[in-house]
Design a protein around this motif. Sequence first.
Motif, PDB file in Angstrom:
ATOM      1  N   ARG A 145     -45.923   6.750  65.565  1.00  9.97           N
ATOM      2  CA  ARG A 145     -45.730   5.398  66.117  1.00  9.97           C
ATOM      3  C   ARG A 145     -44.688   4.627  65.317  1.00  9.97           C
ATOM      4  NH1 ARG A 145     -51.289   5.881  66.271  1.00  9.97           N
ATOM      5  NH2 ARG A 145     -52.262   5.875  68.337  1.00  9.97           N
ATOM      6  N   ARG A 146     -44.771   4.726  64.004  1.00  8.71           N
ATOM      7  CA  ARG A 146     -43.799   4.026  63.158  1.00  8.71           C
ATOM      8  C   ARG A 146     -42.386   4.551  63.408  1.00  8.71           C
ATOM      9  NH1 ARG A 146     -44.280   0.733  58.788  1.00  8.71           N
ATOM     10  NH2 ARG A 146     -46.549   1.045  58.780  1.00  8.71           N
ATOM     11  N   ASP A 147     -42.262   5.858  63.578  1.00  3.42           N
ATOM     12  CA  ASP A 147     -40.939   6.435  63.837  1.00  3.42           C
ATOM     13  C   ASP A 147     -40.379   5.926  65.161  1.00  3.42           C
ATOM     14  OD1 ASP A 147     -38.996   8.561  62.766  1.00  3.42           O
ATOM     15  OD2 ASP A 147     -39.249   9.188  64.852  1.00  3.42           O
ATOM     16  N   LEU A 148     -41.246   5.803  66.187  1.00  3.25           N
ATOM     17  CA  LEU A 148     -40.811   5.272  67.473  1.00  3.25           C
ATOM     18  C   LEU A 148     -40.342   3.825  67.335  1.00  3.25           C
ATOM     19  CD1 LEU A 148     -40.571   5.196  70.598  1.00  3.25           C
ATOM     20  CD2 LEU A 148     -43.019   4.658  70.652  1.00  3.25           C
ATOM     21  N   LEU A 149     -41.144   2.983  66.667  1.00  4.19           N
ATOM     22  CA  LEU A 149     -40.803   1.568  66.545  1.00  4.19           C
ATOM     23  C   LEU A 149     -39.584   1.350  65.657  1.00  4.19           C
ATOM     24  CD1 LEU A 149     -44.418   0.123  66.233  1.00  4.19           C
ATOM     25  CD2 LEU A 149     -42.872  -0.108  68.189  1.00  4.19           C
ATOM     26  N   GLU A 150     -39.316   2.281  64.774  1.00  5.39           N
ATOM     27  CA  GLU A 150     -38.116   2.207  63.929  1.00  5.39           C
ATOM     28  C   GLU A 150     -36.901   2.827  64.617  1.00  5.39           C
ATOM     29  OE1 GLU A 150     -40.233   2.391  59.494  1.00  5.39           O
ATOM     30  OE2 GLU A 150     -39.482   4.217  60.456  1.00  5.39           O
ATOM     31  N   THR A 151     -37.075   3.220  65.894  1.00  6.02           N
ATOM     32  CA  THR A 151     -35.999   3.878  66.660  1.00  6.02           C
ATOM     33  C   THR A 151     -35.472   5.086  65.902  1.00  6.02           C
ATOM     34  OG1 THR A 151     -35.400   1.618  67.301  1.00  6.02           O
ATOM     35  CG2 THR A 151     -34.017   3.374  68.137  1.00  6.02           C
ATOM     36  N   GLY A 152     -36.410   5.899  65.436  1.00  7.78           N
ATOM     37  CA  GLY A 152     -36.036   7.056  64.631  1.00  7.78           C
ATOM     38  C   GLY A 152     -35.230   8.080  65.402  1.00  7.78           C
ATOM     39  N   SER A 153     -34.221   8.623  64.754  1.00  8.37           N
ATOM     40  CA  SER A 153     -33.400   9.694  65.345  1.00  8.37           C
ATOM     41  C   SER A 153     -32.930  10.630  64.236  1.00  8.37           C
ATOM     42  CB  SER A 153     -32.206   9.115  66.108  1.00  8.37           C
ATOM     43  OG  SER A 153     -31.396   8.327  65.242  1.00  8.37           O
ATOM     44  N   THR A 154     -33.855  10.966  63.340  1.00  5.37           N
ATOM     45  CA  THR A 154     -33.533  11.857  62.223  1.00  5.37           C
ATOM     46  C   THR A 154     -34.139  13.240  62.413  1.00  5.37           C
ATOM     47  OG1 THR A 154     -35.477  11.110  60.969  1.00  5.37           O
ATOM     48  CG2 THR A 154     -33.418   9.899  60.626  1.00  5.37           C
ATOM     49  N   VAL A 242     -44.073  -2.172  76.118  1.00  2.63           N
ATOM     50  CA  VAL A 242     -43.598  -1.389  74.979  1.00  2.63           C
ATOM     51  C   VAL A 242     -42.076  -1.273  75.018  1.00  2.63           C
ATOM     52  CG1 VAL A 242     -43.643   0.878  73.882  1.00  2.63           C
ATOM     53  CG2 VAL A 242     -45.760  -0.127  74.748  1.00  2.63           C
ATOM     54  N   GLU A 243     -41.509  -1.055  76.216  1.00  3.96           N
ATOM     55  CA  GLU A 243     -40.051  -0.964  76.324  1.00  3.96           C
ATOM     56  C   GLU A 243     -39.398  -2.262  75.861  1.00  3.96           C
ATOM     57  OE1 GLU A 243     -38.216   1.833  77.507  1.00  3.96           O
ATOM     58  OE2 GLU A 243     -40.143   2.828  77.269  1.00  3.96           O
ATOM     59  N   PHE A 244     -40.017  -3.391  76.166  1.00  5.03           N
ATOM     60  CA  PHE A 244     -39.485  -4.686  75.739  1.00  5.03           C
ATOM     61  C   PHE A 244     -39.583  -4.845  74.219  1.00  5.03           C
ATOM     62  CE2 PHE A 244     -40.261  -9.187  74.711  1.00  5.03           C
ATOM     63  CZ  PHE A 244     -39.059  -9.739  75.136  1.00  5.03           C
ATOM     64  N   VAL A 245     -40.732  -4.489  73.644  1.00  2.00           N
ATOM     65  CA  VAL A 245     -40.921  -4.619  72.197  1.00  2.00           C
ATOM     66  C   VAL A 245     -39.946  -3.728  71.438  1.00  2.00           C
ATOM     67  CG1 VAL A 245     -42.558  -4.093  70.333  1.00  2.00           C
ATOM     68  CG2 VAL A 245     -43.313  -5.378  72.335  1.00  2.00           C
ATOM     69  N   LEU A 246     -39.635  -2.563  71.977  1.00  5.57           N
ATOM     70  CA  LEU A 246     -38.695  -1.666  71.305  1.00  5.57           C
ATOM     71  C   LEU A 246     -37.302  -2.269  71.168  1.00  5.57           C
ATOM     72  CD1 LEU A 246     -39.682   1.769  72.913  1.00  5.57           C
ATOM     73  CD2 LEU A 246     -40.118   1.000  70.567  1.00  5.57           C
ATOM     74  N   LYS A 247     -36.999  -3.267  71.982  1.00  7.90           N
ATOM     75  CA  LYS A 247     -35.678  -3.926  71.921  1.00  7.90           C
ATOM     76  C   LYS A 247     -35.697  -5.156  71.020  1.00  7.90           C
ATOM     77  CE  LYS A 247     -34.344  -1.032  75.162  1.00  7.90           C
ATOM     78  NZ  LYS A 247     -35.591  -0.373  75.481  1.00  7.90           N
ATOM     79  N   GLU A 248     -36.813  -5.418  70.336  1.00  8.35           N
ATOM     80  CA  GLU A 248     -36.948  -6.622  69.506  1.00  8.35           C
ATOM     81  C   GLU A 248     -37.189  -6.236  68.051  1.00  8.35           C
ATOM     82  OE1 GLU A 248     -36.521  -9.722  70.536  1.00  8.35           O
ATOM     83  OE2 GLU A 248     -36.111  -9.025  72.578  1.00  8.35           O
ATOM     84  N   PRO A 249     -36.121  -6.013  67.262  1.00 12.95           N
ATOM     85  CA  PRO A 249     -36.273  -5.533  65.877  1.00 12.95           C
ATOM     86  C   PRO A 249     -37.089  -6.471  64.990  1.00 12.95           C
ATOM     87  CG  PRO A 249     -34.005  -5.295  66.619  1.00 12.95           C
ATOM     88  CD  PRO A 249     -34.706  -6.096  67.662  1.00 12.95           C
ATOM     89  N   ALA A 250     -36.863  -7.775  65.080  1.00 12.60           N
ATOM     90  CA  ALA A 250     -37.574  -8.718  64.215  1.00 12.60           C
ATOM     91  C   ALA A 250     -39.073  -8.691  64.505  1.00 12.60           C
ATOM     92  CB  ALA A 250     -37.019 -10.130  64.398  1.00 12.60           C
TER      93      ALA A 250
END
Length: 352
Positions: A145-154, A242-250
């Motif tokens: 979940r943390r990796d998703l919310l951090e927009t992980g791509s590693t 969730v799609e909306f929250v993923l676009k809100e870094p703060a």
Amino acid sequence: MDAFFGRGEFAVTVPPMDGPLQPNNELDAATSLLEVPAPDNLIAIGDSIYFSSGPKLFAYEPTACAARSIARFPQNITALAVLDDASVAVGLASGEIALHGGPDDGRVITELGAYRGTCPTALLGSRRKLLVAQGSAVRRPHEWRRDLLETGSTGAVWELDLVDRSSSCLAANLAFPNGLAWHADGDLIVSESWKHRLLKFGLDTRESTVALDQLPGYPSRLTHARDGGYWLCVFAPRNSLVEFVLKEPAYKRKMMAQVEEEYWVAPSLSSGRDFKEPLQNGAIKSMGILKPWAPTRSYGLLIRLDERLSPIRSMHSRAQGRRHGITSAVEVADRIFATSQGSNEILSMVAS
């Protein structure tokens, strides 16, 4: 401009479930083969089915209709694969890969050449080589979940040579690769969870193409169907919130810092068990019944793909169901078996 107009990668719309993905209740009608805590990683060796539950490896014998524990590891098991000598490669939450059975029984791989084990999410045996889907280079499997919310791509896909003790990176900068399978043409199929798609990699050219995208959920593991094609597990649904929250870094940073993880606005393997969960206002009951089309953080979805990786059939457990969090599947004889972490069951269904 996409960010300003809310389009492209900044859109918050979710693809509909229609056509072959039309919702049904097949998973809720399936037979419960076993009840076990957090079952995962189904594989088949002959007529036996192997699966994991936490740090334990089990074998289910259909003739005895019972499961027996065959090994226990120091960490939770996060991936399984069968090698050519019928030994089993076991990915662990610590990032290590342990070999069980065969001539290398007891061997543990932490580093191999340039490979550094961090987050094994799926394994695939190939002769005396082992392909590893590493979901993230900075997060462990349970931190998905943390990796998703951090927009992980590693994430990356590695090939480990167990004989020469060398490694090579086949693909890098992936958004949580979470499933591996061979295609009939020799290419490698990889499910990329955070981008909701399947990729095909040419091992000779090292080039990738998108084979299937715009999935309505987060794809997980792939397994071959006996008469051609594949079964694709989708472990959680997408939804507009969730799609909306993923676009809100703060907002994401504050939420992860101040809120317990189980209450984050993020996908889940199960839901509806705590009134403090998000999305409760949408998932209301009418006449004492939860609407099957209500917004939900968790969902059950298993998709049948043809040889061209196009969906042709699907099995669902909807908002009012409990067999959510489908993380792995395997087809044996004329039945398909799937793990539901939402209901802590292994399910059995007719494959055709």
